[in-house]
Structures are given as C-alpha cells and as structure tokens.
Design an enzyme around this catalytic site. Sequence first.
Site, PDB file in Angstrom:
ATOM      1  N   ARG A 113      13.240 -21.770  14.059  1.00 49.91           N
ATOM      2  CA  ARG A 113      12.033 -22.312  14.715  1.00 49.91           C
ATOM      3  C   ARG A 113      11.212 -23.077  13.673  1.00 49.91           C
ATOM      4  O   ARG A 113      11.515 -22.995  12.479  1.00 49.91           O
ATOM      5  CB  ARG A 113      11.206 -21.175  15.301  1.00 49.91           C
ATOM      6  CG  ARG A 113      10.770 -20.182  14.231  1.00 49.91           C
ATOM      7  CD  ARG A 113       9.844 -19.113  14.755  1.00 49.91           C
ATOM      8  NE  ARG A 113       9.535 -18.170  13.692  1.00 49.91           N
ATOM      9  CZ  ARG A 113       8.726 -17.143  13.829  1.00 49.91           C
ATOM     10  NH1 ARG A 113       8.149 -16.899  14.967  1.00 49.91           N
ATOM     11  NH2 ARG A 113       8.481 -16.342  12.819  1.00 49.91           N
ATOM     12  N   GLU A 152       2.177 -21.484  13.882  1.00 49.37           N
ATOM     13  CA  GLU A 152       2.300 -21.433  12.412  1.00 49.37           C
ATOM     14  C   GLU A 152       3.077 -22.629  11.849  1.00 49.37           C
ATOM     15  O   GLU A 152       4.155 -22.481  11.288  1.00 49.37           O
ATOM     16  CB  GLU A 152       2.981 -20.138  11.985  1.00 49.37           C
ATOM     17  CG  GLU A 152       2.171 -18.911  12.268  1.00 49.37           C
ATOM     18  CD  GLU A 152       2.734 -17.654  11.619  1.00 49.37           C
ATOM     19  OE1 GLU A 152       3.906 -17.654  11.221  1.00 49.37           O
ATOM     20  OE2 GLU A 152       1.976 -16.672  11.497  1.00 49.37           O
ATOM     21  N   GLU A 311      -2.918 -13.028  15.315  1.00 50.96           N
ATOM     22  CA  GLU A 311      -1.807 -12.073  15.175  1.00 50.96           C
ATOM     23  C   GLU A 311      -2.109 -11.107  14.047  1.00 50.96           C
ATOM     24  O   GLU A 311      -2.696 -11.500  13.027  1.00 50.96           O
ATOM     25  CB  GLU A 311      -0.509 -12.784  14.769  1.00 50.96           C
ATOM     26  CG  GLU A 311       0.106 -13.671  15.787  1.00 50.96           C
ATOM     27  CD  GLU A 311       1.411 -14.291  15.265  1.00 50.96           C
ATOM     28  OE1 GLU A 311       2.042 -13.734  14.334  1.00 50.96           O
ATOM     29  OE2 GLU A 311       1.780 -15.348  15.777  1.00 50.96           O
ATOM     30  N   HIS A 362      10.239  -5.435  14.414  1.00 55.91           N
ATOM     31  CA  HIS A 362       8.857  -5.749  14.029  1.00 55.91           C
ATOM     32  C   HIS A 362       7.897  -4.938  14.898  1.00 55.91           C
ATOM     33  O   HIS A 362       8.000  -4.952  16.125  1.00 55.91           O
ATOM     34  CB  HIS A 362       8.587  -7.252  14.214  1.00 55.91           C
ATOM     35  CG  HIS A 362       7.290  -7.670  13.618  1.00 55.91           C
ATOM     36  ND1 HIS A 362       6.094  -7.476  14.273  1.00 55.91           N
ATOM     37  CD2 HIS A 362       6.989  -8.218  12.426  1.00 55.91           C
ATOM     38  CE1 HIS A 362       5.115  -7.915  13.490  1.00 55.91           C
ATOM     39  NE2 HIS A 362       5.629  -8.364  12.361  1.00 55.91           N
TER      40      HIS A 362
HETATM   41  C1  GAL Z   1       4.316 -14.632  12.580  1.00 55.79           C
HETATM   42  C2  GAL Z   1       4.838 -15.477  13.738  1.00 55.79           C
HETATM   43  C3  GAL Z   1       5.243 -14.600  14.910  1.00 55.79           C
HETATM   44  C4  GAL Z   1       6.104 -13.479  14.443  1.00 55.79           C
HETATM   45  C5  GAL Z   1       5.373 -12.707  13.368  1.00 55.79           C
HETATM   46  C6  GAL Z   1       6.138 -11.533  12.828  1.00 55.79           C
HETATM   47  O1  GAL Z   1       4.330 -15.302  11.381  1.00 55.79           O
HETATM   48  O2  GAL Z   1       3.859 -16.382  14.183  1.00 55.79           O
HETATM   49  O3  GAL Z   1       5.905 -15.394  15.865  1.00 55.79           O
HETATM   50  O4  GAL Z   1       7.290 -13.978  13.957  1.00 55.79           O
HETATM   51  O5  GAL Z   1       5.127 -13.560  12.293  1.00 55.79           O
HETATM   52  O6  GAL Z   1       5.433 -10.957  11.788  1.00 55.79           O
END
Ligand code: GAL
Length: 662
Positions: A113, A152, A311, A362
Amino acid sequence: MELEKISRLLHGGDYNPDQWLDRPDVLEDDIHLMKQAGVNVVTLGVFSWSSVEPKEGVFTFEWLDDIMNKLYKNGIYVILSTPSGARPPWLAKKYPEVMRTDENRVRQLYGCRENHCESSKIWREKVRIIDEKLAEHYAHHPALIMWHLSNEMYGRCYCEHCAENFRKWLRAKYGTIDELNRHYWSAFWSHRYTCFEEIEPPSKHGEMQLHALVIDYSRFYSDLMIDFISIEKNAVKKYNPEIPVTTNMFNITSGINYDKLAKTLDVISWDSYPRWHCQRDKTTEWKNAVEAAFTFDFVRSLHNKPFYVMESVPSVPSQFNICKLKRPKMHLLSAIQMIAFGSDSVQYFQWRKSNGAIEKFHGSVIDHNGSSDTRVFCDVCEVGAMLEKMSYIKGAASVSEAAVIWDWDNIRALQEQVGLRHDKSFFEKLPQRHYEAFLKNYVNTDIISSESDFSRYKVIAAPALYMFKPGTAEKIRQFVENGGHFVLTYYSGITNENDLCFSGTASNPVYAPYSLNDVFGIKVKEIDGLCDDEYNELEFNGRTYKALTCCELLDIDDSESLSKYMHDFYKGICAVSKKQYGRGCAYYLACDTENDFLHEFYKYILRNADASKIIGSEYVKDVMVKQRGESIFIMNFSTEERTINANGKIITLSGYDFAVLN
Ligand code: GAL
C-alpha cells in the site's frame, strides 16, 4: 463544520467491516460492543477500494449504506476515508504505471500500500473518480462528520513521469540552467548541467552528492503529494464543502513537509504509536512520554488548535520487534496524555482484529476471540467513560510562551550533510532534547518551523538551525530586538536555503551564525567533533556538566560568557554566551551537552524571560505537566508513587496515575 455536530470528545477508531461482510452476526456484535465502550465515531473505508469498485467502473455502495445507516441509528458518527492508501489488483494489472518506481528505477509489482506514483495521470484520474463517487453518494449522509484523505502518505517515486515533473518544478524555481548550476555548486566534480533534460532524480546508484539537488527532490515530492491531496480534497468537497478534510500524519520525517501540508487541511490528525514498556528501565516511561508529547505539540502547533489522534493501539502493536502488552493503567494514562496535549479524540487502529494477512496480530479493541470479557475491552470502556466526563475540554486551546524550532528543510539538510556527525538521528532528535528541558521546567511549549510567526513567544530555542532561509536571520534579530529571548546552538546559520555555505573574503570575512554576529556578540571560528566516549566539561550555576558530541570554538565580541570549556586546547574558551540586544536577549550554546545541563540552562532563561510556569514546582522525576484551557494535567509516568506541589495543592499520584485540576 460538521464536526461540531458532536459536542463530546471523539472515541472510536478504524473500522473495517468490509472484511466481515459474510458475517452479519459479527457486524451486529460490533455495534452492540461499540455502544458499550462509549464509541461515538468510526473511520470507515480506509482500504475499501476493492469493495467499493470491485471492477473498473462498477461501484457498489449497498454494504456501506447499510453500515453507515446502522451506525447512525446507534449514535455513532463516521469519518469516511478515500481509499487511495491502497488499490485493487485490477487497477495495477491494467495500468502498471500507477505503481512506484524505486531509486534504482525498478518498478514495483502489485502489492502492499502507499506505493503509487503521485505523478501518474491515470492514478490521479482513478482516485478522483472514486472520491467523487463516494462524495456524490455520502456527502450529505447525516453520519458523516469528516473526510479522511488517503492514509499515512510517505515515500517517493522515481519514474520518468516524476523525473519530468521534477524538471518542470526546477524550471519554475530557477528559470535558467545557469541559475540552477549556480545554486547547486555544480562545478564540483564536473557536475555542470547544460540543460534541464540532463537532470535525473537522485539515487544511491546515481547522484547523491549534490545536496541541493537531493533536498530539492524531497521538496518537489512533498509538493507533489500535497498537490495530489488537493485533488482528493477538491473531489470530496465538490458535493458538500462543509465537510472538513484531514489526512493522518504519522512521522514528522516521513517525507512530507507537514507545515505546508497543514495549509491544505481543515483539521490536523495524527497516528500515535509510542513504544510503551520497550525500555530497559521498566520503572519509567518518561522517554516514551516525551516523544509522544513532542509529536502532539508539533501537530497541535500546525494550526495552533486542537487536533485529532486518528490511530493508536488499544493493546499490543505488531510492528515493533518486541510486542509488549500495555501494563495496567497505561491505556488510560496514554489517553489522558493525548487529551492534555491538545487532542479532541482518542481513536484506535483498529476496532476488530483481522483474521488474516500482515496485521492479524496487531492489537485491536476486539480480539479474535470476539469477547468483551478482556482486559483491553475493559480498558477501552474506561477511556470511553472518562472522555464522556471530559467534554468540557473539547476545543480548548493551549497557550505557549515558549517554542522550539523543528524545521523540515533544516532537518532534510542536516540529514544529508557529510561532516561533523554522520548519524542522521542525532540531528533529528536534537529539537526533542531541548523540548524535554522545557517540559521539565513545566512550561507549555509549541514546536514551530523557522517560517512561523515568532511574535507570540517569550522564549524560542533553535537547536542546530543550520539552514538560514531568506528572512530567517532578520526574524531572529527582530524577535530579540522586540524583547524576545532566543537560544541558538552550535551548527547554526551555516548554509542558505539551497544548502550552500555562507562565505566571505579576507576583507569581509563571514562567520556563523550568518549575519547575526552582532546580535549574539560571537563569531564561530571552528568546530570540533567528539568521539562517543569522549567529553569536555563546562561549569554552569555551580555545577559541572559534560560537553559531548561537538564543541565550537567561539570568538567573543561584546557578549557575556556564561560558561567556558574546562579541558583540551580550547580550555577557557567560551561555551555559552549571552548578550542583551535591543529589549531582548540572545544566547548561544556552542556545544552539545548532557540533558541535565539543558534543564538548568532553560530554567535560567525562562526565569530571565519571565515566562509563566504551569505550576511553580521544580521537576519531579517522571511527572509531566501540561495546561490546556483552564485545566492542568499532571501525569505520573513512573511505576512508583510521586508527590508534587501543584501551586499549593499537594498531589500524590500512585504509579501511572494522573490528576486533572480544573
Ligand atoms: C498505521 C496504519 C494503519 C495500520 C497501523 C498498524 O501506520 O495507518 O493502517 O497499519 O499502522 O499499526
């Protein structure tokens, strides 16, 4: 703005129901559990392109309609994402040019991605089409409160389209090739260009030595990404300009100049992933907390307004080498830190753990077991309940009288420079070390660029402000003249905006910091690099501190020497100077030091500048203090009990505990 529909702080996170479309029972559970956890917002559709446009030109919104309607009925709002963070296989198969080409000019195969070419016309067009389709369908949906553009964004492409756009960008910047040659110092190693067509994007197996070119490519690509984001912004705004747009920022050295990007966004949002508990010393999380605080103050300062944490991980992140569980109380403490430092939200990646692929481990609010009987779910509910009670803080600003400069162009130049220190992270982290000293003095601090407005501060620190862009020196002079206290350190005022060193002649010598010798009352004559196991020493306020990493040798003109080197052939030469200039004061720190010195040094300067402290107390180890609006947040990042005098009120906090004084 639609965001005002919600008077509460936001609590929620990334929700990817398109991974469970064949499990209505799971989706049913989700809404039920969200309500239990006090979730009032979710981010939908971040990577949903293949569910929204399964075949080229065929759009399916039914599943998303159904989810959006159900969420809304249950009092949960939606941040809807454009899906340009990743693409479906059909798109890359039919239009291979959308994939990025790396520095070695190898085009990537389909996969992963955030690895598309921002110059590709077909990529831009496909993104515009799907964004407009989404906006046409959802721009007036009552659940929608914000657009989340892409995800991101980072990295660069080096394909022929990008090379061509880069040449256009250079033509617009320099006009003629002679002018470019002059700015690039290209007579060096016979690099003089005869036309723009000869210029190639930098590459490790090509050109990396002309620093002006390397830095320009980063600037060009940052501008290209911002231009790309503007296409997305225009597409979603077409059907309802009232819906604010954001994109989730995540790493201040990611490649985009966030100061510039901020200008195209209505709202700033940030992904926060501190490495809690990954340090050797398990009794303190101070270092992680400082790093998080620095980034929060950085993003808050971009609009000088509250931002949104988009996030964070509710439990164990999977991307670090060691995946540590969050210790009891840390989830709540890290959430309150976000609010204290200016976030109007606590949001997670992600709501429910994927069953497959790279992020299947995760941490999420709901684990594979699907149960609400988990420690993580209880922690999340606790945060939900706390945020509910804290609605009064929503929108409240932080006022800072101190600022530290972290300037994107300056850091890019320092990352490339070859000399003094090759370790890039030393310079990247330097502003954070100065910021930490402000934090320990319990003052609110902004993180700004050298192009920001200086006038609202009493004290500004510019650690290694190596690059003076046009106007920088004049701004510093005026700031001090008008009564400001400015701290400049070693390795400042050395190059111009194209990383060319300022230079002089025998009759008109030029010394760093460029054109500010009279303001600081010093001239930098030489700079010595120290090995990692080496140090000099200096005395300040009756204590001896180590001078580390690099020591500049100054000529003192009409400034006061606050401290001198104690060893080596430069024993007795000034290491810290101070000069009254106009109504203010200019300080120069000639060497890197241990952090304890910075703490004392800024204590002295803040006192001289009469800068307001949040609480009068001296620093209590591991206790962080921040003021937002009228509220004072006191947070204990140690596992042990701490007591602090908060303006006459004695507060005792157990390990990982906090207090909010209103
Ligand atoms: C972020 C990303 C998310 C997910 C997350 C996992 O950097 O935007 O889509 O991958 O990390 O920590």
